[in-house]
Design a protein around this motif. Structure first.
Motif, PDB file in Angstrom:
ATOM      1  N   LEU A  53       0.775  -1.122  -0.050  1.00 40.06           N
ATOM      2  CA  LEU A  53      -0.074  -0.019  -0.056  1.00 40.06           C
ATOM      3  C   LEU A  53       0.779   1.208   0.048  1.00 40.06           C
ATOM      4  N   PHE A 246       0.318   6.185  19.999  1.00 38.86           N
ATOM      5  CA  PHE A 246      -0.628   6.763  18.971  1.00 38.86           C
ATOM      6  C   PHE A 246      -1.644   7.542  20.122  1.00 38.86           C
ATOM      7  N   TYR A 250      -3.127  11.362  20.390  1.00 37.92           N
ATOM      8  CA  TYR A 250      -4.613  11.418  19.861  1.00 37.92           C
ATOM      9  C   TYR A 250      -5.292  12.141  20.767  1.00 37.92           C
ATOM     10  N   ARG A 254      -4.055  15.769  19.500  1.00 41.73           N
ATOM     11  CA  ARG A 254      -4.320  15.501  18.196  1.00 41.73           C
ATOM     12  C   ARG A 254      -3.435  15.799  17.026  1.00 41.73           C
ATOM     13  N   ALA A 265       3.196   8.032  13.970  1.00 46.28           N
ATOM     14  CA  ALA A 265       2.022   7.245  13.964  1.00 46.28           C
ATOM     15  C   ALA A 265       0.639   7.948  13.671  1.00 46.28           C
ATOM     16  N   SER A 268       0.376   9.351  10.371  1.00 43.86           N
ATOM     17  CA  SER A 268       0.110   8.425   9.274  1.00 43.86           C
ATOM     18  C   SER A 268      -1.699   8.229   9.456  1.00 43.86           C
ATOM     19  N   PHE A 269      -1.941   8.162  10.770  1.00 48.17           N
ATOM     20  CA  PHE A 269      -3.681   7.963  10.980  1.00 48.17           C
ATOM     21  C   PHE A 269      -4.261   9.446  10.109  1.00 48.17           C
ATOM     22  N   ALA A 272      -4.061   8.853   6.485  1.00 45.91           N
ATOM     23  CA  ALA A 272      -4.808   7.672   5.535  1.00 45.91           C
ATOM     24  C   ALA A 272      -6.206   7.546   6.100  1.00 45.91           C
ATOM     25  N   ILE A 273      -6.451   7.819   7.189  1.00 45.43           N
ATOM     26  CA  ILE A 273      -8.039   7.814   7.855  1.00 45.43           C
ATOM     27  C   ILE A 273      -8.841   8.983   7.593  1.00 45.43           C
ATOM     28  N   LEU A 278      -4.728   6.595   1.996  1.00 48.10           N
ATOM     29  CA  LEU A 278      -4.254   5.239   2.443  1.00 48.10           C
ATOM     30  C   LEU A 278      -2.842   5.189   1.955  1.00 48.10           C
ATOM     31  N   GLY A 281      -0.516   7.192   3.919  1.00 42.80           N
ATOM     32  CA  GLY A 281      -0.404   6.968   5.225  1.00 42.80           C
ATOM     33  C   GLY A 281       0.640   5.657   5.414  1.00 42.80           C
ATOM     34  N   ALA A 282       0.082   4.779   4.731  1.00 43.27           N
ATOM     35  CA  ALA A 282       0.972   3.598   4.938  1.00 43.27           C
ATOM     36  C   ALA A 282       2.274   3.711   4.736  1.00 43.27           C
ATOM     37  N   ALA A 285       3.735   5.139   7.845  1.00 49.83           N
ATOM     38  CA  ALA A 285       3.745   3.687   8.866  1.00 49.83           C
ATOM     39  C   ALA A 285       5.071   2.917   8.501  1.00 49.83           C
TER      40      ALA A 285
END
Lengths: 314, 291
Positions: A53, A246, A250, A254, A265, A268-269, A272-273, A278, A281-282, A285
């Motif tokens: 990914l 994370f 977060y 945040r 981390a 990346s979140f 990606a999210i 994605l 973000g991958a 990571a």
């Protein structure tokens, strides 16, 4: 018993055993099946999928194309990414060093003759037991800009004149999350090192005392060397967990203010999210993997050394 | 745990009390204060009425002048909190049982059946233990979505074992190693099957290990955040940590009372469980590191 030579006895036992264990390979495979199925599908496969990914431009809800190292070359030019690398390094290095120092100190204190020892030990571990996010919420409130209890106390004591903006200023926010991380991590280090301390024989200390060694010398020449293998392992875990943290970030910031506390981390979140990329973000990571491999190798050698010290080894 | 109350400092009684106070009790007290204060603050805020919470002039913030259950009431009746609690229990219990079952089988096979390649599998399990969820959650989200598990308890029940199985297997391997091999040999000679040996001899002898692994797996699942945050979207399917952080904040309005109440009541179940099995918990934690 003396009639039969030891090797003969062993050979007889082994042949009986091997007959009884006939098919243990098949049996072994059957026993491994539940664990292997879960770990292959939800751990090994995603690990590989994540590597792939990271080399695609996959968006949420859409198929991606293979774009090779493009994600990484664009990350190399991304100042926010480099800021997250800096933050992650700072967070890991500072928090780990203080966790180690404080944890070792606490372990040594707990190793003394104390009343209510087991209760104190149980209390010490609480921050580690309580779900991280829930205790992070408490820190979030402690760091509130208007109603921080820390600011209130400092003002009352006359140390400061206005409330500290814990989470609004980049450096304040960095130190704030580091303190929360230390709070959460010290119990693990302390209790594990305490377990290590208790395996050191008191006679070593007695002998050293008779030879005229001072407290500091006993610590330097007995405690530390005896403890070093377990220190290596504990600190590897501690570094690993801090590096990939994370939850704390977060919950408390945040990643803010202006990305000042983003770890790899959390970034990346976010990409990606929240952002839907994605692939990107991958890639972030995956950029953590080289660090993890170093930490794991360190742990591996720590374990080897411990085996060697115990006279084990294969 | 080995003998906890060994007196390491054999001559500690020579220390005079004032010196011990300064060297031992004072630093220990400070550290304990640091470790416990957030809980104290969590608890006082939970029971403080809003008027006191936001007024440090009239009320001393360290005390609760007029304790109230309003925040807890709001949490339980005006939010999906009971549902989050239910989800967290279902997910944690299921994930723990699946993991223990799979780990018992795997650890027994690696440690006792010694099939070909078991040593390498044991090593691989240890490495799997070191793979952090923060590098797995993106591809896992894609897989969860493809399998149609998105936004349901099952997504969590099936993915939590990825970090629980390596831990539990590693722990149980160490435990099985302490059970004398001769016991199994005798049973084999008497004609017992492998399954009988496992259920009648090995498992009863490793009950403390099973409890350790179970408690630890349960608290780890209760604590899990990143998977639950990524794989669940609707409020009624969330777990406590995720629900608290995403649903109790409306824009810029933080319901601090309800947030603290959620933090407190969400911690209590694991703390109670932990306090009953503290020794097991500690031995699991240190055992997994020392192995």
């Amino acid at each position: 018993m003396t009639v039969l030579a030891e090797p003969t006895v062993r050979r007889v036992r082994e042949s009986q055993l091997s007959r009884m264990l006939d098919g243990r390979n098949t049996l072994g495979a059957m026993f491994m099946l539940p664990a292997a199925a879960i770990l292959l599908l939800f751990l090994a496969y995603p690990l590989v999928l994540g590597l792939w990914l990271g080399m695609t431009d996959t968006k949420i809800g859409g198929a991606g194309r293979f774009i090779g190292w493009n994600n990484f070359s664009s990350l190399a030019k991304d100042t926010v990414f480099w800021l997250s690398v800096f933050n992650t390094t700072l967070y890991t290095v500072v928090a780990s060093i203080i966790k180690f120092a404080l944890g070792l100190y606490l372990a040594v204190l707990l190793n003394e003759r104390l009343p209510f020892k087991s209760i104190i030990r149980a209390i010490v571990l609480l921050p580690f037991v309580v779900p991280t996010v829930l205790s992070a919420i408490a820190f979030w409130w402690i760091y509130d800009s208007q109603f921080s209890i820390v600011s209130w106390v400092l003002v009352k004591l006359g140390f400061i004149h206005s409330y500290i903006d814990f989470l609004g200023d980049p450096w304040n926010a960095r130190w704030s999350v580091i303190v929360a991380n230390i709070w959460r991590g010290v119990p693990f280090v302390a209790i594990t090192l305490l377990a290590g301390l208790q395996t050191i024989s008191p006679s070593l200390y007695e002998a050293a005392t008779l030879d005229g060694a001072s407290n500091a010398q006993r610590f330097r020449y007995i405690t530390l060397p005896m403890l070093s293998p377990i220190i290596a392992v504990v600190m590897t875990f501690s570094v690993l967990l801090t590096f990939t943290d994370f939850q704390l970030i977060y919950t408390i910031t945040r990643g803010g203010p202006i990305n000042a506390t983003h770890l790899m981390a959390t970034l990346s979140f976010q990409r990606a999210i929240t952002g839907g990329n994605l692939g990107e973000g991958a890639a972030i990571a995956n950029a953590m993997i080289p660090f993890l491999v170093v930490a794991i190798l360190f742990s591996y050698f720590g374990l080897q050394r411990r085996k060697w010290q115990q006279g084990g080894g294969e | 745990m080995t003998a906890i109350d060994n007196d390491i400092e054999g001559m500690a009684y020579l220390d005079r009390f004032p010196r011990r106070l300064l060297r031992l009790y004072l630093p220990l007290g400070l550290i304990l204060f640091f470790l416990l204060f957030p809980f104290y603050w969590m608890a006082t805020t939970t029971f403080k009425p809003d008027a006191e919470m936001y007024d440090y002039e009239k009320y001393n913030p360290f005390w609760v002048a007029h304790p109230t259950l309003d925040h807890i009431k709001k949490l339980f009746f005006d939010t999906d909190y009971p549902q989050w609690m239910y989800n967290t229990v279902v997910v944690s219990v299921s994930a723990t049982f699946i993991s223990i079952f799979a780990s018992v089988c795997a650890a027994y096979a690696i440690e006792r059946l010694r099939y070909r390649g078991s040593r390498y599998v044991g090593m691989a399990i240890f490495l799997a233990y070191l793979v952090p969820p923060s590098i797995l959650f993106i591809p896992l989200a894609a897989i969860v979505f493809k399998l149609g598990l998105y936004d349901g308890n099952l997504a969590l029940i099936l993915t939590y074992p990825t970090f629980l199985i390596p831990f539990c297997t590693w722990l149980l391997m160490g435990y099985f190693r302490t059970i004398p091999y001769e016991l199994e040999e005798c049973a084999l000679i008497d004609g017992a099957s492998r399954l009988q040996i496992l259920t009648k001899i090995t498992l009863p002898l490793s009950v403390p290990g099973l409890i350790s692994a179970g408690i630890f797996a349960f608290t780890l699942s209760w604590n899990e955040f990143i998977y639950a945050l990524t794989f669940i979207s609707s409020s009624e399917n969330k777990t406590i940590p995720v629900g608290a952080i995403t649903e109790l904040v409306n824009g810029d309005v933080y319901h601090w009372g309800a947030l603290m109440a959620a933090a407190l009541t969400g911690s209590i179940p694991v703390v109670i469980l932990y306090s009953f099995f503290v020794e097991h918990y500690v031995s699991a934690m240190t055992g997994a590191v020392k192995e």
